[in-house]
Design a protein around this motif. Structure first.
Motif: not given
Length: 321
Positions: A41-70
């Motif tokens: 999600r970007v700023n708490g809202k549903r994200a789209q792959p092609e959306q352009l990011l702006a300064a201050g945007d907050v991206i949250t990713i659900r899941g286990d951090e170790k598994q996500l980061l490898g």
């Protein structure tokens, strides 16, 4: 959960490109699936792959951090690369500059994971394409999944815009998939619909504790092709793409898929293996129809039933007359 805040040097970057740099160890198709199922999600809202990011945007990713980061750079060395595969073994049903459709055999995993380190569909596709597997920082990747034991048609995106397109297609159920399966028992009518919500397959324990089991809408249509007093050969189409949907739905209505070791009937599986020699899941993705990523025109691709499944039908006296 992981959280990123966008700084000035990342302003204007596409979300999918930003995440591919941050989650470098994650397969591209997994990343797009996470976006599709709202785990990103970007700023708490549903994200789209092609959306352009702006300064201050907050991206949250659900899941286990170790598994996500490898694996950590300071951690143990990764295992040696898997042995090379023979690209001539890949059965290509359709190919152009944008995409491929391939016929995946039963037993071949789409991606690595859960003890699978090589010989995946990804390995075969990239060996087949060679240097052309990478284009403008995008590496050719499957656009959706099939269970390891399921055979049949699977689509591969060769360009980033194609992957974005297929993410949209599968998110909004714009693709029509047809499967062939053999199930236990005789169906009471010629066709039917299973409209039964299924629990989210990969819901975390934390999520279950916080909001209970997340049930997802799921609808499967089935039609009898041929049947005997013991088994029925069905054609199934799905209007939702839940994990193991056909297998879970048919088991729920008392007609488990032959050879299904997870949701099936153990005694039935043992019997059909002994009598007919069935050693795999009898589920085959026979056909997929979808809008092409370049021109949007309708495309249909089919994969014939594998010889080993045709042989089972012969032994079960369910061959076409």
């Amino acid at each position: 959960m992981i959280e990123y805040r966008i700084e000035e040097d990342s302003v204007g970057m596409r979300l999918d490109k930003y995440l591919r740099k941050r989650l470098a160890s994650m397969p591209t198709s997994h990343l797009f699936k996470m976006i599709r199922v709202k785990k990103v999600r970007v700023n708490g809202k549903r994200a789209q792959p092609e959306q352009l990011l702006a300064a201050g945007d907050v991206i949250t990713i659900r899941g286990d951090e170790k598994q996500l980061l490898g694996p950590s750079p300071d951690g143990p060395r990764p295992p040696p690369p898997p042995p090379p595969v023979d690209p001539s073994e890949l059965v290509v049903l359709l190919e152009d500059e944008w995409m491929m459709a391939v016929d995946k055999p039963s037993g071949m995993a789409v991606h690595t994971g859960s003890g699978i380190t090589g010989g995946t569909l990804v390995d075969y596709v990239r060996a087949y394409l060679g240097p052309k597997a990478v284009r403008n920082d995008f590496t050719a990747s499957p656009a959706h999944r099939l269970d390891r034991e399921t055979s049949g048609v699977i689509l591969v995106a060769k360009r980033r815009p194609a992957m974005v397109h297929f993410t949209e297609v599968f998110t909004h159920s714009k693709a029509r998939k047809r499967y062939i399966t053999l199930v236990k028992g005789k169906m009471s009518k010629d066709s039917g619909v299973i409209d039964l919500p299924l629990s989210e397959h990969q819901q975390t324990a934390e999520s279950k504790a916080r909001r209970g089991v997340n049930m997802q809408e799921a609808l499967t249509r089935w039609k009898v092709i041929r049947q005997s007093s013991e088994v029925a050969l069905l054609s199934c189409t799905i209007e939702t793409g839940r994990t193991h949907q056909i297998r879970r739905h048919l088991a729920a209505v008392g007609h488990p898929v032959a050879g299904d070791r997870k949701y099936g009937d153990f005694a039935f599986n043992r019997d059909v293996r002994a009598r007919w020699g069935l050693k795999r899941l009898f589920l085959h993705a026979e056909r997929i129809e979808f809008p092409h990523p370049q021109h949007g025109g309708k495309v249909a691709v089919e994969a014939r039933l594998p010889p080993e499944l045709k042989d089972i039908l012969k032994r079960a006296a369910l061959e076409p007359s």
